[in-house]
Design a protein around this motif. Structure first.
Motif, short mmCIF file in Angstrom:
data_model
loop_
_atom_site.label_atom_id
_atom_site.label_comp_id
_atom_site.label_asym_id
_atom_site.label_seq_id
_atom_site.Cartn_x
_atom_site.Cartn_y
_atom_site.Cartn_z
N ALA A 27 -50.66 42.86 -36.14
CA ALA A 27 -51.90 43.15 -35.41
C ALA A 27 -52.30 44.62 -35.54
CB ALA A 27 -51.75 42.77 -33.94
N ASN A 28 -51.30 45.52 -35.69
CA ASN A 28 -51.57 46.96 -35.77
C ASN A 28 -51.52 47.49 -37.20
OD1 ASN A 28 -51.76 48.28 -32.91
ND2 ASN A 28 -50.13 46.75 -32.75
N ALA A 29 -51.67 46.58 -38.15
CA ALA A 29 -51.65 47.02 -39.55
C ALA A 29 -52.81 47.97 -39.85
CB ALA A 29 -51.70 45.81 -40.48
N GLY A 30 -53.86 47.92 -39.06
CA GLY A 30 -55.01 48.81 -39.27
C GLY A 30 -55.09 49.93 -38.25
N THR A 31 -54.06 50.11 -37.43
CA THR A 31 -54.06 51.15 -36.41
C THR A 31 -53.54 52.46 -36.99
OG1 THR A 31 -53.71 49.51 -34.67
CG2 THR A 31 -53.22 51.81 -34.12
N ASN A 32 -54.34 53.52 -36.91
CA ASN A 32 -53.93 54.82 -37.46
C ASN A 32 -52.69 55.34 -36.74
OD1 ASN A 32 -56.13 54.80 -39.18
ND2 ASN A 32 -57.43 55.95 -37.77
N GLY A 33 -51.72 55.79 -37.53
CA GLY A 33 -50.52 56.39 -36.96
C GLY A 33 -49.54 55.42 -36.35
N PHE A 34 -49.80 54.09 -36.48
CA PHE A 34 -48.90 53.11 -35.86
C PHE A 34 -47.57 53.08 -36.60
CE2 PHE A 34 -47.18 48.76 -35.80
CZ PHE A 34 -46.99 48.60 -34.43
N LYS A 35 -46.49 52.89 -35.81
CA LYS A 35 -45.15 52.77 -36.36
C LYS A 35 -44.62 51.38 -36.04
CE LYS A 35 -45.29 56.89 -37.92
NZ LYS A 35 -45.53 57.06 -39.37
N ALA A 36 -44.27 50.64 -37.09
CA ALA A 36 -43.79 49.27 -36.93
C ALA A 36 -42.41 49.24 -36.27
CB ALA A 36 -43.73 48.58 -38.29
N SER A 37 -42.07 48.07 -35.71
CA SER A 37 -40.78 47.89 -35.03
C SER A 37 -39.95 46.81 -35.72
CB SER A 37 -40.99 47.51 -33.56
OG SER A 37 -41.67 48.53 -32.87
N ASN A 38 -38.66 46.89 -35.53
CA ASN A 38 -37.73 45.89 -36.05
C ASN A 38 -36.82 45.43 -34.91
OD1 ASN A 38 -38.51 46.13 -38.87
ND2 ASN A 38 -37.48 48.12 -38.83
N VAL A 39 -36.46 44.12 -34.92
CA VAL A 39 -35.55 43.58 -33.91
C VAL A 39 -34.17 43.44 -34.53
CG1 VAL A 39 -35.11 41.69 -32.31
CG2 VAL A 39 -37.46 42.33 -32.85
#
Length: 561
Positions: free
Chosen positions: A29-41
């Motif tokens: 959902a945040n693939a287009g959010t500037n500066g977003f950092k993805a999370s891993n479980v």
């Protein structure tokens, strides 16, 4: 017991995979959010049910291994991937991207938060803010535009509001002076008619101590030339030019010496032991003699009407010219600026003072009517050329200009660079002087700004001046995984993140700043979609286990009928 345990284990599996689906869904959902950092479980096993701990080997038995049944898995951690996102250019100079480690510092109602999203803009108060109105933090500047690095503050860029000027400190003069011209040998000489002291019996010849209110011409000894309180205006003529008029107010104590000093200052006569010709103003036998400096550009002339008295009436003063100034010479007028950006007009003249087999010497004078002192003469010095026309020596190239009649810094020091003047010219071209450049400027308004890779904000003014307006600082954390998300792409200091370490970009492990650029989300869509398939498969597998247990429980219930 076994069926119940398997049921709980599969239930844990469903919960874990639901968490994975939540995280993956948020990443995508945040693939287009500037500066977003993805999370891993990350998963880890729970405690196991031990049926047997096993036995040691002996002489008759090789030993047995433990027999344990796992009780499912649990979430070990949900970690942020703080790796660098792709950087793309933007059209705004206030958009910033960090290339490397670090976070922008934002100030809000609840304290500082940290972000990688550098989508910033100026608000109505000229403060640099993010989309939620949080102010970007950094180092400010003092009134002299020096960075204040002892504390952080809101970054302010007052476009269209801030006005500055730059005082001239250095000026470069160019041109060419003719070495084969006429060597100066004399200055102009103006001699007045005879004056007498009207207050004494017999009207003796006036002297330096004679009061101006008692001064009269010998031809009209009964009429005083000046009255107490009268303002005299003198407009000298020098080098074929009409100079600015200067005024002098006569008092009861004013003397002829005072009047001669006024004439000397108005003309701008340069005198001193090193200046040849004994220039100046003196009175001998009741006659005032004005001796000017050498060089044709310093030649003096006088016409009736140069002296005006009360009501603009012409004063009955006459001066006869008995000698004209000679010598190869040049003149130039140029503009410099005081600390308030006000223009100051300087006049520089130079004349050929001497020639020899190996060098040529020109003497120069600097004058200004904008100096707050009464004497317009500011400085004099020499320029020495070698046999190839190169400047090999100069003297007295630094001088001061007084600005006591203004609010500007006074005195202001100006240094002339005369090394660009050539000692080679032709008879047809003659001698010329001109301003090459000077480092002052008039008032200017902030129209633009540029942020460099160290976060320093350079303000560009419409008069060409560039001034430092501040510096954006960054924060680093020992454990960025310990930061707590605060929404809107920001983080707060967490209990395990460590305290923020404030740094400037490019120092102490922090990344550099790119202006006019934005860091994109670091979500890897392809990888997340593959992980989504795996998580969905795992979820269905756990659901199938629960379905199988349900069938077995149904079989048990049938046995009880």
């Amino acid at each position: 017991m076994g069926l119940t345990s398997a049921l709980n284990t599969s239930l844990n599996g469903l919960t874990l995979n639901e968490t994975t689906l939540d995280v993956l869904g948020n990443n995508i959902a945040n693939a287009g959010t500037n500066g977003f950092k993805a999370s891993n479980v990350l998963f880890t096993t729970q405690l196991a049910r031990t049926l047997s701990v096993g036995s040691r080997p002996n002489t008759t038995n090789g030993g047995t291994n433990p027999r344990q049944i796992g009780l499912g898995a649990t979430t070990a951690s949900i970690t942020k991937d703080f790796s660098q996102g792709s950087i793309t250019n933007s059209t705004s100079p206030s958009d910033l991207a960090i290339q490397g480690d670090g976070f922008f510092i934002l100030s809000g109602p609840e304290g500082n938060v940290y972000t990688r999203n550098g989508n910033f803009a100026l608000n109505s108060q000229s403060l640099l803010t993010n989309a939620q109105g949080l102010q970007v933090q950094g180092f400010g500047v003092d009134r002299d535009f020096n960075l204040i690095t002892t504390q952080t503050t809101d970054i302010r860029i007052p476009l269209g509001e801030l006005n500055v000027a730059q005082q001239t400190q250095n000026a470069t003069i160019g041109g060419a002076l003719l070495p084969s011209g006429v060597v100066a040998s004399q200055g102009a000489v103006l001699t007045s008619e005879a004056f007498v002291d009207n207050s004494q019996v017999g009207n003796p010849a006036a002297v330096g101590g004679t009061l101006l209110v008692d001064l009269a011409t010998a031809a009209d000894a009964g009429t005083n030339l000046f009255a107490n309180g009268e303002t005299i205006s003198y407009t000298p003529k020098k080098g074929g030019r009409t100079l600015d008029a200067l005024s002098y107010t006569v008092t009861a104590a004013s003397t002829v010496d005072d009047f001669m000093a006024f004439m000397d200052n108005a003309i701008g006569i340069h005198s001193g032991g090193a200046i040849p010709g004994s220039p100046g103003v003196a009175i001998v036998g009741g006659q005032i003699t004005v001796t000017g400096n050498y060089g044709t550009v310093n030649d003096l002339n006088y016409t009736v009407g140069d002296f005006l008295g009360a009501g603009g009436n012409t004063k009955a003063l006459t001066f006869a010219k008995s000698q004209a100034a000679d010598g190869e010479s040049a003149i130039t007028d140029f503009i410099v600026y005081d600390s308030l950006g006000e223009q100051i007009t300087l006049k520089m003249t130079a004349y050929l003072e001497s020639q020899s087999g190996s060098q040529t010497v020109f003497r120069f004078f600097v004058e200004s009517f904008d100096d707050s002192r009464t004497d317009i003469a500011l400085s004099d010095g020499t320029i020495t050329f070698d046999s190839l026309g190169n400047v090999i020596a100069t003297s007295n190239t630094t001088f001061s200009v007084e600005r006591n009649d203004t609010a500007a810094v006074s005195p202001m020091q100006i240094t002339l660079d005369l090394s660009n003047i050539s000692g080679i010219s032709s008879a047809s071209a003659g001698s010329t002087l001109s301003l090459v450049l000077q480092d002052g400027s008039g008032p200017g308004t902030l129209t633009n700004f540029v942020i460099d890779e160290n976060g320093i904000i350079n303000g560009v003014f419409d008069n060409g001046i560039i001034r430092t307006l501040g510096q954006i600082t960054l924060a680093r954390f020992t454990n960025p995984q310990g930061l707590v998300e605060a929404g809107n792409g920001t983080f707060r200091e967490g209990v395990s993140s460590g305290s923020p370490f404030l740094v400037t970009a490019g120092n102490f492990g922090a990344g550099t700043i790119r202006a006019g650029a934005i860091e994109l989300s670091n979500t890897d869509i392809g990888r997340n979609l593959v992980d989504l398939i795996v998580a969905s498969t795992n979820y269905r597998g756990n659901a199938r286990v629960i379905s199988s247990i349900q069938q077995l429980v149904d079989e048990l219930l049938v046995l009880g009928r």
